[in-house]
Design a protein around this motif. Structure first.
Motif, PDB file in Angstrom:
ATOM      1  N   ARG A  77     -12.466  26.347  19.857  1.00 40.66           N
ATOM      2  CA  ARG A  77     -11.323  27.079  20.373  1.00 40.66           C
ATOM      3  C   ARG A  77     -10.146  26.872  19.436  1.00 40.66           C
ATOM      4  O   ARG A  77      -9.913  25.762  18.969  1.00 40.66           O
ATOM      5  CB  ARG A  77     -10.997  26.523  21.744  1.00 40.66           C
ATOM      6  N   ARG A 112      -3.514  18.179  27.030  1.00 40.99           N
ATOM      7  CA  ARG A 112      -2.892  19.375  27.595  1.00 40.99           C
ATOM      8  C   ARG A 112      -1.691  19.788  26.753  1.00 40.99           C
ATOM      9  O   ARG A 112      -0.945  18.944  26.282  1.00 40.99           O
ATOM     10  CB  ARG A 112      -2.433  19.115  29.028  1.00 40.99           C
ATOM     11  N   LEU A 113      -1.523  21.095  26.593  1.00 42.60           N
ATOM     12  CA  LEU A 113      -0.368  21.648  25.905  1.00 42.60           C
ATOM     13  C   LEU A 113       0.626  22.080  26.969  1.00 42.60           C
ATOM     14  O   LEU A 113       0.291  22.868  27.861  1.00 42.60           O
ATOM     15  CB  LEU A 113      -0.788  22.832  25.041  1.00 42.60           C
ATOM     16  N   ARG A 162       7.299  22.710  22.978  1.00 47.40           N
ATOM     17  CA  ARG A 162       5.860  22.656  23.256  1.00 47.40           C
ATOM     18  C   ARG A 162       5.402  21.257  22.894  1.00 47.40           C
ATOM     19  O   ARG A 162       5.682  20.760  21.795  1.00 47.40           O
ATOM     20  CB  ARG A 162       5.124  23.722  22.452  1.00 47.40           C
ATOM     21  N   ASP A 222       2.595  30.190  20.281  1.00 55.37           N
ATOM     22  CA  ASP A 222       2.456  31.396  21.105  1.00 55.37           C
ATOM     23  C   ASP A 222       2.355  31.075  22.590  1.00 55.37           C
ATOM     24  O   ASP A 222       2.413  31.972  23.423  1.00 55.37           O
ATOM     25  CB  ASP A 222       1.215  32.197  20.676  1.00 55.37           C
ATOM     26  N   PHE A 223       2.204  29.809  22.931  1.00 52.79           N
ATOM     27  CA  PHE A 223       2.004  29.434  24.333  1.00 52.79           C
ATOM     28  C   PHE A 223       3.325  29.336  25.080  1.00 52.79           C
ATOM     29  O   PHE A 223       4.266  28.685  24.636  1.00 52.79           O
ATOM     30  CB  PHE A 223       1.275  28.090  24.431  1.00 52.79           C
ATOM     31  N   LEU A 281      -1.512  24.183  29.543  1.00 50.26           N
ATOM     32  CA  LEU A 281      -2.788  24.763  29.158  1.00 50.26           C
ATOM     33  C   LEU A 281      -3.726  23.594  28.909  1.00 50.26           C
ATOM     34  O   LEU A 281      -3.454  22.738  28.058  1.00 50.26           O
ATOM     35  CB  LEU A 281      -2.624  25.594  27.879  1.00 50.26           C
ATOM     36  N   VAL A 337      -6.062  27.260  19.366  1.00 53.17           N
ATOM     37  CA  VAL A 337      -4.879  27.458  20.192  1.00 53.17           C
ATOM     38  C   VAL A 337      -3.674  27.513  19.263  1.00 53.17           C
ATOM     39  O   VAL A 337      -3.446  26.585  18.491  1.00 53.17           O
ATOM     40  CB  VAL A 337      -4.707  26.307  21.220  1.00 53.17           C
ATOM     41  N   ARG A 338      -2.944  28.590  19.318  1.00 47.90           N
ATOM     42  CA  ARG A 338      -1.711  28.729  18.546  1.00 47.90           C
ATOM     43  C   ARG A 338      -0.579  28.246  19.449  1.00 47.90           C
ATOM     44  O   ARG A 338      -0.069  28.979  20.288  1.00 47.90           O
ATOM     45  CB  ARG A 338      -1.477  30.175  18.141  1.00 47.90           C
ATOM     46  N   SER A 339      -0.182  26.995  19.288  1.00 48.35           N
ATOM     47  CA  SER A 339       0.778  26.385  20.207  1.00 48.35           C
ATOM     48  C   SER A 339       2.098  27.144  20.256  1.00 48.35           C
ATOM     49  O   SER A 339       2.715  27.250  21.320  1.00 48.35           O
ATOM     50  CB  SER A 339       1.007  24.915  19.858  1.00 48.35           C
ATOM     51  N   ILE A 348      -6.560  21.750  27.307  1.00 46.73           N
ATOM     52  CA  ILE A 348      -7.270  21.894  26.041  1.00 46.73           C
ATOM     53  C   ILE A 348      -8.642  21.227  26.121  1.00 46.73           C
ATOM     54  O   ILE A 348      -9.647  21.820  25.771  1.00 46.73           O
ATOM     55  CB  ILE A 348      -6.459  21.276  24.871  1.00 46.73           C
TER      56      ILE A 348
END
Length: 105
Positions: free
Chosen positions: A4, A31-32, A95, A10-11, A20, A6-8, A22
Motif C-alpha cells: 500500500r 496510524r496516520l 499530519r 493528501d490525507f 487512517l 499512502v501519500r500522507s 496503516i
C-alpha cells in the motif's frame, strides 16, 4: 503479499485527530492522524512514538511536576515512554504518524 502506498500530504480527516489505520504489527498500531486542534493531556499504558510528517506540533509533557514543551517539525519524532503525561498542540494543520499499543488512549 499486500502492499500500500499512502501519500500522507493528501490525507485529511472529517474531525481533528481523525486517523487512517496503516498497519497492526502484532498488537502495535501504526496510524496516520490529521489534526488542526490539540489533543488532551493523557498517559498511555505503554510507549508511544509520534513522527511529524507535515506541519509543526508543539509537544508538551510533564516531568518532575514541571511542564516542558518542544517544537517538532517535519521528520522529527517524540517518544513518550510509559507513564509520560503529554499532549500534542499542532500549529495549524498537521499530519502525524503514531505508533502505539493497540487500544491505547
Amino acid at each position: 503479499m499486500s502492499q500500500r502506498v499512502v501519500r500522507s500530504r493528501d490525507f485529511t480527516a472529517e474531525r481533528a485527530w481523525g486517523a487512517l489505520d496503516i498497519a497492526n504489527l502484532d498488537g502495535t498500531t501504526v496510524r496516520l492522524h490529521w489534526t488542526d486542534q490539540p489533543y488532551i493531556w493523557h498517559v498511555n499504558d505503554g510507549s508511544e512514538v509520534f513522527v511529524v510528517l507535515d506541519g509543526e506540533v508543539e509537544m508538551r509533557y510533564r516531568e518532575g511536576g514541571e511542564e516542558h514543551a518542544v517544537l517538532l517539525g517535519v521528520g522529527d519524532l517524540f517518544h513518550a515512554g510509559p507513564g509520560c503525561e503529554h499532549v500534542a498542540h499542532p500549529r495549524g494543520a498537521a499530519r502525524i504518524l503514531v505508533v502505539e499499543r493497540e487500544g491505547s488512549v
